[in-house]
Scaffold this motif. Structure first.
Motif, PDB file in Angstrom:
ATOM      1  N   SER A   1      -7.934 -26.232 -18.795  1.00  0.00           N
ATOM      2  CA  SER A   1      -7.580 -26.711 -20.128  1.00  0.00           C
ATOM      3  C   SER A   1      -6.721 -27.971 -20.100  1.00  0.00           C
ATOM      4  CB  SER A   1      -6.854 -25.607 -20.911  1.00  0.00           C
ATOM      5  OG  SER A   1      -7.655 -24.465 -21.026  1.00  0.00           O
TER       6      SER A   1
ATOM      7  N   LEU B   1     -17.684 -28.707 -35.180  1.00  0.00           N
ATOM      8  CA  LEU B   1     -17.117 -27.463 -34.658  1.00  0.00           C
ATOM      9  C   LEU B   1     -18.000 -26.287 -35.042  1.00  0.00           C
ATOM     10  CD1 LEU B   1     -13.340 -27.971 -35.531  1.00  0.00           C
ATOM     11  CD2 LEU B   1     -14.579 -28.711 -33.497  1.00  0.00           C
ATOM     12  N   TRP B   2     -18.013 -25.276 -34.174  1.00  0.00           N
ATOM     13  CA  TRP B   2     -18.734 -24.056 -34.501  1.00  0.00           C
ATOM     14  C   TRP B   2     -17.893 -23.148 -35.380  1.00  0.00           C
ATOM     15  CZ3 TRP B   2     -20.548 -22.972 -28.803  1.00  0.00           C
ATOM     16  CH2 TRP B   2     -21.532 -23.903 -28.457  1.00  0.00           C
TER      17      TRP B   2
ATOM     18  N   PHE C   1     -15.240 -21.719 -23.273  1.00  0.00           N
ATOM     19  CA  PHE C   1     -14.670 -22.754 -24.139  1.00  0.00           C
ATOM     20  C   PHE C   1     -14.401 -24.029 -23.345  1.00  0.00           C
ATOM     21  CE2 PHE C   1     -10.917 -25.025 -25.638  1.00  0.00           C
ATOM     22  CZ  PHE C   1     -11.286 -25.326 -26.940  1.00  0.00           C
ATOM     23  N   ASN C   2     -13.809 -23.881 -22.161  1.00  0.00           N
ATOM     24  CA  ASN C   2     -13.463 -25.057 -21.364  1.00  0.00           C
ATOM     25  C   ASN C   2     -14.692 -25.830 -20.910  1.00  0.00           C
ATOM     26  OD1 ASN C   2     -10.698 -24.846 -21.537  1.00  0.00           O
ATOM     27  ND2 ASN C   2     -10.439 -23.811 -19.589  1.00  0.00           N
TER      28      ASN C   2
ATOM     29  N   ILE D   1     -17.724 -25.885 -22.282  1.00  0.00           N
ATOM     30  CA  ILE D   1     -18.375 -26.529 -23.426  1.00  0.00           C
ATOM     31  C   ILE D   1     -17.635 -27.815 -23.787  1.00  0.00           C
ATOM     32  CG2 ILE D   1     -18.828 -26.325 -25.907  1.00  0.00           C
ATOM     33  CD1 ILE D   1     -19.432 -23.365 -25.439  1.00  0.00           C
ATOM     34  N   ALA D   2     -16.308 -27.743 -23.826  1.00  0.00           N
ATOM     35  CA  ALA D   2     -15.510 -28.933 -24.145  1.00  0.00           C
ATOM     36  C   ALA D   2     -15.680 -30.003 -23.079  1.00  0.00           C
ATOM     37  CB  ALA D   2     -14.037 -28.551 -24.283  1.00  0.00           C
TER      38      ALA D   2
ATOM     39  N   GLY E   1     -14.450 -15.869 -22.062  1.00  0.00           N
ATOM     40  CA  GLY E   1     -14.150 -16.756 -23.186  1.00  0.00           C
ATOM     41  C   GLY E   1     -13.401 -18.001 -22.741  1.00  0.00           C
ATOM     42  N   HIS E   2     -12.498 -17.826 -21.798  1.00  0.00           N
ATOM     43  CA  HIS E   2     -11.699 -18.931 -21.277  1.00  0.00           C
ATOM     44  C   HIS E   2     -12.584 -19.996 -20.634  1.00  0.00           C
ATOM     45  CE1 HIS E   2      -8.062 -20.181 -18.556  1.00  0.00           C
ATOM     46  NE2 HIS E   2      -8.204 -20.988 -19.602  1.00  0.00           N
TER      47      HIS E   2
END
Length: 230
Positions: free
Chosen positions: A147, A168-169, A78-79, A81-82, A74-75
């Motif tokens: 991050s 946002l999702w 998210f990073n 994708i951003a 997950g970490h």
């Protein structure tokens, strides 16, 4: 967010994502036992940042390597994708070399800012602060992840493209990049002020974002001064 395609920017961002993914997969395949006998990814052992490892032991490379190490799926998801959403646009405006310096610099500032706040008794629960008798516990807290760097990129995007829209999702809403940046900034401030879980990590996010805003503020001021001289 939708921008004109920039081949060089795409290549730089894909390269950064590839490095992060390769390091993460390597960590899943190669693990070593920690002091308690539990398996820990090898990149986390030699690549994570802590004040003790970096400054007391002189392993300064950790200020860079920690930015390419992630704790779980997950970490990193998210990073990355951003980074893909915001990084391409910012890189296309800055150019590859300046973007890489900016990206890594925000990560370095994020780590140092987190250590600074923890050294002042912030971002750390009291029961953890008393665990070590000889070395302040905050010096030993490890930090990993891109991050801080990415929050700096988000800050840059908010200055460069304040009215661009980002969807946002979760929650499934749409807002401007500037609003999104202010929301994540507010979240970091609240978590730090309330000393909630991962307050140290949020301090790293905040440091990276503040670095991003500071650099962009200098950039805006420079452009105004040079424009006035014409």
């Amino acid at each position: 967010m939708s921008f004109t395609r920039d081949v060089e920017a795409d290549r730089i961002i894909k390269g950064l994502i590839a490095i992060n993914v390769v390091v993460f997969v390597f960590g899943l395949m190669r693990q070593v036992p920690n002091m308690g006998g539990e398996p820990v990814p090898l990149p986390m052992v030699y690549g994570s940042y802590s004040f003790e490892d970096c400054f007391d032991l002189g392993e300064y490379w950790r200020l860079i390597t920690y930015q390419f190490v992630h704790a779980d799926m997950g970490h990193i998801l998210f990073n990355m994708i951003a980074l893909w959403i915001f990084g391409r646009a910012v890189c296309s405006m800055m150019g590859a070399f300046r973007f890489l310096l900016f990206y890594l610099g925000c990560g370095v500032v994020g780590a140092l800012f987190s250590s600074l706040l923890m050294s002042q008794g912030l971002c750390m629960r009291e029961e953890l602060a008393a665990l070590s008798e000889y070395i302040p516990f905050w010096k030993m807290i490890p930090m990993v992840g891109a991050s801080g760097s990415i929050y700096g990129v988000i800050a840059a995007a908010a200055v460069m493209f304040p009215y661009a829209r980002v969807a946002l999702w979760f929650p499934p809403i749409e807002m401007s990049v500037r609003t999104f940046a202010l929301v994540v900034l507010a979240v970091a401030l609240v978590v730090i002020a309330m000393n909630w879980n991962n307050a140290g990590g949020e301090a790293g996010h905040l440091g990276g974002m503040l670095c991003g805003f500071a650099v962009m503020g200098i950039w805006v001021l420079y452009r105004k001064l040079t424009w006035n001289r014409r």
